[in-house]
Design a protein around this motif. Structure first.
Motif, short mmCIF file in Angstrom:
data_model
loop_
_atom_site.label_atom_id
_atom_site.label_comp_id
_atom_site.label_asym_id
_atom_site.label_seq_id
_atom_site.Cartn_x
_atom_site.Cartn_y
_atom_site.Cartn_z
N ASP A 54 0.90 -1.12 -0.10
CA ASP A 54 0.07 -0.08 0.01
C ASP A 54 0.94 1.24 0.07
O ASP A 54 2.00 1.08 0.39
CB ASP A 54 -0.73 -0.09 1.37
N ARG A 55 0.28 2.31 -0.42
CA ARG A 55 1.28 3.57 -0.46
C ARG A 55 1.66 3.88 0.84
O ARG A 55 2.48 4.87 0.93
CB ARG A 55 0.48 4.58 -1.07
N ALA A 56 1.05 3.61 1.94
CA ALA A 56 1.23 3.92 3.40
C ALA A 56 2.94 3.52 3.53
O ALA A 56 3.54 4.20 4.36
CB ALA A 56 0.34 3.23 4.18
N TYR A 57 3.26 2.42 2.61
CA TYR A 57 4.74 2.09 2.85
C TYR A 57 5.62 2.51 1.98
O TYR A 57 6.71 2.22 1.93
CB TYR A 57 4.61 0.42 2.91
N ASP A 58 5.19 3.54 1.23
CA ASP A 58 6.19 4.21 0.02
C ASP A 58 7.06 5.27 1.09
O ASP A 58 6.72 6.29 1.38
CB ASP A 58 5.16 5.03 -0.73
N SER A 59 8.35 4.50 0.73
CA SER A 59 9.67 5.47 1.29
C SER A 59 10.81 5.15 0.49
O SER A 59 10.88 4.01 -0.08
CB SER A 59 9.91 5.24 2.58
N ASP A 60 11.68 6.09 0.27
CA ASP A 60 12.89 5.80 -0.37
C ASP A 60 13.61 4.86 0.20
O ASP A 60 14.28 3.95 -0.44
CB ASP A 60 13.69 7.26 -0.71
N VAL A 71 14.99 -7.60 -4.40
CA VAL A 71 13.55 -7.63 -4.31
C VAL A 71 13.01 -6.54 -5.01
O VAL A 71 13.47 -5.38 -4.71
CB VAL A 71 13.14 -7.71 -2.80
N TRP A 72 11.80 -6.84 -5.75
CA TRP A 72 11.23 -5.62 -6.48
C TRP A 72 10.04 -5.11 -5.50
O TRP A 72 9.43 -5.95 -5.47
CB TRP A 72 10.89 -6.06 -7.89
N GLY A 73 10.26 -3.92 -5.48
CA GLY A 73 8.94 -3.18 -4.55
C GLY A 73 7.84 -2.78 -5.45
O GLY A 73 8.25 -1.79 -6.21
N CYS A 74 6.77 -3.30 -5.56
CA CYS A 74 5.86 -2.72 -6.39
C CYS A 74 4.82 -1.89 -5.48
O CYS A 74 3.98 -2.26 -4.89
CB CYS A 74 4.95 -3.55 -7.17
N ILE A 75 5.29 -0.76 -5.10
CA ILE A 75 4.65 0.13 -3.93
C ILE A 75 3.87 1.41 -4.69
O ILE A 75 4.69 2.16 -5.27
CB ILE A 75 5.72 0.45 -3.07
N ARG A 76 2.73 1.52 -4.60
CA ARG A 76 1.78 2.67 -5.29
C ARG A 76 2.51 3.98 -4.43
O ARG A 76 2.69 4.09 -3.20
CB ARG A 76 0.51 2.63 -4.73
N PRO A 77 2.89 4.96 -5.28
CA PRO A 77 3.84 6.16 -4.79
C PRO A 77 2.66 6.98 -4.12
O PRO A 77 1.52 7.00 -4.48
CB PRO A 77 4.42 6.75 -5.91
N MET A 78 3.09 7.93 -3.30
CA MET A 78 2.22 8.86 -2.44
C MET A 78 1.94 9.99 -3.40
O MET A 78 2.75 10.27 -4.20
CB MET A 78 3.11 9.56 -1.30
N PRO A 79 1.01 10.75 -3.39
CA PRO A 79 0.42 11.50 -4.41
C PRO A 79 1.33 12.79 -4.44
O PRO A 79 1.57 13.72 -5.27
CB PRO A 79 -0.78 11.96 -4.19
N ASN A 80 2.01 13.16 -3.17
CA ASN A 80 2.87 14.61 -3.11
C ASN A 80 4.29 14.05 -3.45
O ASN A 80 5.07 14.98 -3.41
CB ASN A 80 2.55 14.86 -1.82
N ARG A 81 4.71 13.19 -4.06
CA ARG A 81 6.08 12.71 -4.61
C ARG A 81 6.51 13.77 -5.76
O ARG A 81 5.52 13.97 -6.68
CB ARG A 81 6.36 11.22 -4.94
N VAL A 82 7.74 14.30 -5.71
CA VAL A 82 8.08 15.06 -6.72
C VAL A 82 8.75 14.28 -7.99
O VAL A 82 8.54 14.22 -8.93
CB VAL A 82 9.39 15.88 -6.32
N HIS A 83 9.61 13.14 -7.26
CA HIS A 83 10.08 12.13 -8.26
C HIS A 83 9.31 10.88 -8.25
O HIS A 83 9.63 10.17 -7.18
CB HIS A 83 11.61 11.95 -7.84
N ILE A 84 8.53 10.63 -9.23
CA ILE A 84 7.71 9.30 -8.97
C ILE A 84 8.36 8.25 -9.25
O ILE A 84 8.78 8.03 -10.73
CB ILE A 84 6.41 9.58 -9.80
N PRO A 85 8.39 7.13 -8.60
CA PRO A 85 9.31 5.81 -8.79
C PRO A 85 8.29 5.11 -9.98
O PRO A 85 7.20 5.15 -9.92
CB PRO A 85 9.24 5.28 -7.56
N VAL A 86 8.86 3.90 -10.51
CA VAL A 86 8.16 2.94 -11.30
C VAL A 86 7.24 2.36 -10.31
O VAL A 86 7.49 1.87 -9.44
CB VAL A 86 9.08 2.16 -11.83
#
Length: 89
Positions: A54-60, A71-86
């Motif tokens: 979940d996006r709650a776990y989105d962190s660099d 490990v490949w992390g498929c984590i929905r990015p937070m909407p306020n991110r400047v650099h959006i990860p894949v």
């Protein structure tokens, strides 16, 4: 239990396999940050596996840790991110 805007609450973090079977469970206080509270749960994810979160776990930091372990992390990015990860929905 922890105090949040909704009163006394508890969060249940669950790490499950591809079939939805629980691997690890953790209880935290309601006001605790999801990503920091459950970071130790991801130690069981092995190289070559994909972590869907979940996006709650989105962190660099989490993304870097997963990548360093293969490990490949498929984590929905937070909407306020400047650099959006894949992310693959």
């Amino acid at each position: 239990m922890g105090r949040s805007r909704g009163g006394l609450t508890t969060k249940i973090h669950a790490l499950v396999d591809a079939d939805g079977r629980p691997i690890r469970l953790k209880l935290t206080a309601g006001q605790a940050h999801d990503g920091r509270s459950a970071a130790d749960m991801f130690e069981t994810v092995r190289p070559g596996q994909i972590l869907l979160a979940d996006r709650a776990y989105d962190s660099d930091d989490l993304r870097k840790n997963l990548k360093a372990r293969g490990v490949w992390g498929c984590i929905r990015p937070m909407p306020n991110r400047v650099h959006i990860p894949v992310f693959s929905p």
